[in-house]
Design a protein around this motif. Structure first.
Motif, PDB file in Angstrom:
ATOM      1  N   ARG A 441       0.836  -1.193   0.000  1.00  0.00           N
ATOM      2  CA  ARG A 441       0.000   0.000   0.000  1.00  0.00           C
ATOM      3  C   ARG A 441       0.873   1.245   0.000  1.00  0.00           C
ATOM      4  N   GLN A 442       0.404   2.267  -0.684  1.00  0.00           N
ATOM      5  CA  GLN A 442       1.126   3.532  -0.713  1.00  0.00           C
ATOM      6  C   GLN A 442       0.982   4.252   0.628  1.00  0.00           C
ATOM      7  N   THR A 443       2.110   4.758   1.100  1.00  0.00           N
ATOM      8  CA  THR A 443       2.102   5.615   2.294  1.00  0.00           C
ATOM      9  C   THR A 443       2.537   7.014   1.887  1.00  0.00           C
ATOM     10  N   THR A 444       1.780   8.033   2.277  1.00  0.00           N
ATOM     11  CA  THR A 444       2.095   9.410   1.910  1.00  0.00           C
ATOM     12  C   THR A 444       2.535  10.185   3.143  1.00  0.00           C
ATOM     13  N   LYS A 445       3.711  10.773   3.127  1.00  0.00           N
ATOM     14  CA  LYS A 445       4.254  11.553   4.231  1.00  0.00           C
ATOM     15  C   LYS A 445       4.057  13.045   3.936  1.00  0.00           C
TER      16      LYS A 445
END
Length: 465
Positions: A441-445
């Motif tokens: 899954r993509q994680t956005t910071k």
């Protein structure tokens, strides 16, 4: 009258400056001795005997079972070489043609006409001659008032009048077979080289009352012998022009014949268009209405009717009807593109089938796989077929959709009308109609830019403030 042929292929060819026997250097994609054998077999002789010497094992391997092979262990001249064939031919009735394994350009028509002329002439020997534009270096044919050959005079021994003669010896002869061997036994090696020369038999036979005649062929270029790399390039140019002309006469369009390289065994269908700088090698077969663009090289492959190959490289591959390849694709051995399939730019296919109307357009590798019909394979897809020891095979069903940047870890079976999500690494089978997703899954910071070295360099844009 029975026909026999002796091919002289024993010489070392020192002027070639090569570790390879001279007769194995290629003209038109084949060893010179193979081209001589091709022409010889087309004359339907009772027997062909090839005399080998330097590199005997290598030459014999190339000849195979196409000819009887005898060995001249000492290089003692052409007359001595032919005597090596006496056990094979010495007791035969008929006529024997002497050919050279380093003179690959004689056509079947020319040699057949020479045989026919000799058979009806009553000559003991008939010399094949040609009219040379510049006879320098060739043996001159001196005839009497009846047209019979009196002698062959070498350049260094010729008088000014004889040097003016343009009819020259090509080095090809047809002899009455038994007279050939009987006269060879009378040849001596009383010369500067200490060798036994075949042309000495002509004077021996004439002195014995036999007629020595000559048959003049039309095209001097056929007589070209190859003794060095310069002559090898010229022979290739002559044969290339001959081959290209034949294809054009058969309905093939060559945009620039001078930059189109087609080996002698290549077959091409009518209305095919070939652009400049195309190379077709080996036993390649090109169908009708095919378009080959500049930069294409095809080796031992089959391209069916209506296909287009755009600046690509094929080796032992098959391209089906109306399929398209390239630009810059590489089809390796056992690549098989079916009807209207497409392998596009920077695509590589090996030991794999791409089904009818399936498309693999960009920057992908298809190895050890069977892809069904109407499949779309996205950019950057790799069939991971090798584990370091063994190759593994995968299957993709009809009408499936393989998302971009998919890695298929073989062996995997993907069913009909299945989908892989872009960026997935597929290690398990996917049943028909299902989707396979194998990615984290993509994680956005948020606000991460300020933590990078780039922030120190560029700062923050006005929009982000």
């Amino acid at each position: 009258m029975d026909r026999y042929i002796i091919i002289l292929a024993a010489g070392k060819g020192t002027r070639m400056k090569s570790d390879m026997p001279k007769v194995l250097h290629q003209v038109g994609g084949k060893a010179m001795v193979e081209l001589v054998l091709d022409a010889s077999e087309a004359l339907h002789p009772q027997k062909i005997v090839t005399v080998v010497g330097h590199g005997a094992e290598q030459v014999s391997t190339v000849i195979g079972d196409r000819s009887a092979v005898v060995e001249q262990k000492e290089q003692l001249g052409t007359g001595h070489a032919i005597l090596m064939a006496e056990d094979e031919l010495g007791d035969k009735d008929g006529m024997t043609l002497i050919a050279s394994g380093d003179a690959p350009l004689f056509t079947v028509d020319t040699l057949n006409h020479l045989f026919e002329y000799h058979a009806t002439s009553g000559n003991a020997v008939t010399v094949l001659t040609a009219k040379a534009p510049d006879p320098t270096g060739y043996g001159r044919i001196v005839r009497d008032e009846l047209g019979n050959v009196v002698r062959i005079v070498e350049q260094k021994d010729a008088t000014p009048a004889e040097q003016a003669i343009h009819e020259v010896n090509t080095g090809v002869y047809v002899f009455d077979n038994k007279l050939l061997f009987s006269s060879l036994h009378e040849v001596t090696n009383d010369n500067a080289q200490g060798e036994y020369y075949l042309p000495d038999t002509l004077e021996i036979l004439r002195t014995q009352g036999y007629t020595v005649g000559a048959y003049t062929m039309e095209d001097f270029d056929e007589s070209m012998g190859v003794n060095d790399r310069v002559a090898l390039s010229k022979a290739n140019a002559v044969l290339r022009e001959r081959v290209n002309k034949q294809h054009m006469q058969n309905g093939v369009t060559l945009i620039d014949p001078q930059t189109t390289y087609i080996d002698t065994d290549v077959q091409i269908g009518r209305d095919t268009v070939i652009e400049p700088n195309v190379v077709l090698k080996g036993h390649t077969v090109i169908g009708a209405n095919v378009h080959l663009t500049s930069g294409t090289q095809i080796v031992d492959s089959v391209v069916d009717d209506g296909a287009q190959i755009d600046a690509s490289h094929l080796e032992e591959a098959h391209v089906g009807p109306k399929a398209t390849v390239g630009p810059f694709a590489h089809l390796r051995p056992k690549a098989d593109l079916r009807e209207e399939a497409h392998a596009g730019n920077f695509v590589e296919v090996k030991n794999a089938t791409l089904g009818a109307r399936s498309k693999m357009g960009h920057l992908s590798y298809l190895g050890d796989a069977t892809v069904g019909e109407d499949v779309n394979i996205g950019a950057g897809t790799i069939f991971v077929n090798y584990d370091g020891v063994d190759k593994h095979h995968s299957n993709v069903g009809d009408r499936s959709f393989i998302g971009s940047n998919t890695k298929i870890i073989s062996p995997v079976n993907i069913g009909d009308e299945a989908v892989t999500a872009a960026g997935s690494t597929i290690t398990d089978d996917i049943p028909a109609h299902a989707m396979g997703i194998a990615r984290s899954r993509q994680t956005t910071k948020p606000d991460f830019w300020k933590r990078t070295p780039l922030f120190k360099k560029f700062g923050q844009s006005d929009d982000a403030k």
